[in-house]
Write an enzyme that holds these catalytic residues in place. Structure first.
Site, PDB file in Angstrom:
ATOM      1  N   GLY A 247      -4.566  10.463  22.106  1.00  0.00           N
ATOM      2  CA  GLY A 247      -4.949  11.335  21.160  1.00  0.00           C
ATOM      3  C   GLY A 247      -3.832  12.231  20.519  1.00  0.00           C
ATOM      4  N   PRO A 282      -1.885   6.517  25.447  1.00  0.00           N
ATOM      5  CA  PRO A 282      -1.360   6.845  24.199  1.00  0.00           C
ATOM      6  C   PRO A 282      -1.039   5.662  23.259  1.00  0.00           C
ATOM      7  CG  PRO A 282       0.415   6.822  25.588  1.00  0.00           C
ATOM      8  CD  PRO A 282      -0.691   6.632  26.435  1.00  0.00           C
ATOM      9  N   ARG A 284      -0.867   6.350  18.866  1.00  0.00           N
ATOM     10  CA  ARG A 284      -0.046   6.934  17.801  1.00  0.00           C
ATOM     11  C   ARG A 284       1.109   7.569  18.226  1.00  0.00           C
ATOM     12  NH1 ARG A 284      -3.007   8.452  13.308  1.00  0.00           N
ATOM     13  NH2 ARG A 284      -4.733   8.742  14.414  1.00  0.00           N
ATOM     14  N   TYR A 324      -9.269   7.479   5.264  1.00  0.00           N
ATOM     15  CA  TYR A 324      -9.236   8.803   5.892  1.00  0.00           C
ATOM     16  C   TYR A 324      -8.708   9.915   4.838  1.00  0.00           C
ATOM     17  CZ  TYR A 324      -9.201   5.762  10.159  1.00  0.00           C
ATOM     18  OH  TYR A 324      -9.457   4.973  11.005  1.00  0.00           O
ATOM     19  N   CYS A 349      -8.816  -4.761  -6.327  1.00  0.00           N
ATOM     20  CA  CYS A 349      -9.825  -4.244  -7.432  1.00  0.00           C
ATOM     21  C   CYS A 349     -10.898  -3.374  -6.966  1.00  0.00           C
ATOM     22  CB  CYS A 349     -10.480  -5.682  -7.793  1.00  0.00           C
ATOM     23  SG  CYS A 349      -9.420  -6.934  -8.289  1.00  0.00           S
ATOM     24  N   GLU A 350     -10.257  -2.193  -6.529  1.00  0.00           N
ATOM     25  CA  GLU A 350     -11.311  -1.079  -6.146  1.00  0.00           C
ATOM     26  C   GLU A 350     -10.542   0.253  -6.509  1.00  0.00           C
ATOM     27  OE1 GLU A 350     -13.585  -0.532  -3.697  1.00  0.00           O
ATOM     28  OE2 GLU A 350     -13.812  -2.829  -3.018  1.00  0.00           O
TER      29      GLU A 350
END
Ligand code: LLP
Length: 428
Positions: A247, A282, A284, A324, A349-350
């Site tokens: 985290g 860990p 990230r 996010y 295609c979004e």
């Protein structure tokens, strides 16, 4: 000419964007785009930084595979002495293939299947982080059938208040699906300790991701320590590990990364008092800043008063911005004279397919490369084949050398599992 640092391991040196000693443009030309580029030195530095920070107490660093699970990255971490944290049979397979010893592997996850639990027991992992009484009972049964004793740690929901930037990456708050609710832990621990084929070896928590404040860690660790004390009082004295999860946040934009000195001051004494070995998981923190995604500009266009840069990477290569609302710094491979405010979008295609919205960027033209920074964690691993797009290549840079460590997918890869002439079975 000067040097300007983009992020750890990446800098513009004399006008040329480099990862360590290698030009990113060279990699883009030779390997093609989109391509993920990782800095080995950054991964080593970050691992060592954390390892040093934890050194006042006996500890183990178990890198979380889900952040980035390429075999070359795993081998690099293994050589540094890291263990790993896996959350599926697939990740266990990767970890074993990368040469991790079974007792350097911890197995977690909220929804492990019996098959996955059996695989973890057969491999002989250091411990399984169990998330419910029902799961512990299954582990006991599987261990009994094998004539072994399973090592189990209980994942506690510490129910603390968190500062994570997005709801989706908070996990240790009251009512989340993860872990055992705080007020049920003693009961589940007593059940676990009473089982013949399970040893209760630890307590575990994971608060959430991209955290910058230290207080939740202090609070959560104190909560685990008080459960440990209560268990001792009740005669349960088999515990060896206190796992406080992952985290720890990194800098993407202007965030204050967690203050490690404060972490050591506020958290480690509580761990030391228990006499247990500390585990951290860990992801990230180790790899977040260690990679960039290089993408090529395909088109420029204007629509409804907006300027668009259409790149050859989008949500299929890097999901974080659209999923996010995450910020990733983007720079042009070559600095321009003027800047413009643009949306950087992908080919999917979004309308939700973007890498950045309303971003001031060098006024670049088709053919130019863009470098999307700090994509090492939850980047490549969250890539998808939507629109039958091929997942990109991954490159590892080490000093003045680079190697392709994941090949770009081919069209044949896209069809590999499809059965062109299906065998029809009776349905009733
Ligand atoms: N341990 C457990 C039990 C976890 O669930 C996680 C991450 C970690 C450790 C590692 O957390 P880290 O140190 O990397 O923060 N895809 C999201 C992040 C999801 C995190 C899931 N769990 C994102 O792109 O921000």
């Amino acid at each position: 000419m000067g040097q300007s640092v983009l992020t750890t391991g990446f800098a513009r040196v004399g006008g040329v964007l480099q990862c360590e000693g290698v030009s990113l443009e060279r990699i883009a030309r030779e390997v093609g785009t989109p391509v993920y580029v990782y800095s080995a030195a950054t991964i080593r530095d970050r691992y060592e930084l954390l390892d040093r920070m934890l050194s006042p107490v006996p500890h183990r660093v178990h890198y979380t595979l889900k952040a980035s699970s390429n075999a070359a990255v795993l081998k690099l971490l293994r050589d540094l002495g890291a263990g790993v944290d896996v959350v599926s049979g697939g990740e266990l397979h990767r970890a074993l293939r990368a040469g991790f010893a079974p007792d350097d592997i911890i197995f977690g996850g909220v929804g492990k299947t019996e098959r996955e639990l059996a695989e973890a027991l057969d491999a002989g992992v250091l411990l399984i982080n169990a998330e419910s009484e029902a799961e512990v009972l299954i582990i006991d049964r599987l261990a009994r059938h094998r004539g072994i004793t399973a090592r189990v740690s209980l994942r506690v929901n510490p129910e603390v208040t968190l500062d994570s930037p997005h709801e989706y990456i908070k996990t240790g708050g009251k009512g989340h699906k993860f872990g055992i609710p705080y007020d049920e832990v003693i009961h589940v621990a007593e059940v676990t300790a009473g089982l013949a084929n399970v040893d209760l070896v630890g307590l575990d928590m994971h608060l959430g991701s991209q955290l910058s404040r230290i207080d939740p860690y202090r609070e959560g660790t104190e909560r685990l320590a008080s459960i440990f004390a209560e268990l001792q009082k009740r005669g349960i004295d088999t515990l060896e590990y206190l796992d406080i999860g992952g985290g720890l946040g990194v800098r993407y934009d202007t965030e204050e990364p967690p203050d490690l000195r404060r972490f050591a001051e506020l958290v480690l004494p509580t761990v030391a008092d228990t006499g247990l070995q500390l585990i951290m998981e860990p992801g990230r923190f180790i790899i977040g800043n260690a990679a960039a995604l290089v993408t090529q500009v395909l088109y420029r266009k204007r629509s409804g008063g907006k300027d668009y840069v259409v790149a050859d990477a989008g949500m299929t290569e890097l999901l974080r911005p659209s999923h996010y609302g995450a910020y990733h710094k983007i720079v042009a491979m070559h600095e321009g004279a003027e800047t413009k405010t643009v949306d950087v979008v992908g080919p999917v295609c979004e309308s939700g397919d973007f890498l950045a919205l309303d971003r001031e960027l060098d006024d670049i033209q088709p053919g130019e490369y863009l470098v999307v920074c700090d994509v090492g964690a939850y980047g490549y691993v969250m890539a998808s084949n939507y629109n039958s797009r091929q997942r990109p290549a991954e490159v590892l840079v080490d000093g003045d050398r680079y190697a392709v460590v994941t090949a770009r997918e081919t069209y044949d890869d896209l069809l590999r599992l499809e059965i062109a002439q299906p065998e029809w079975r009776e349905g009733n």
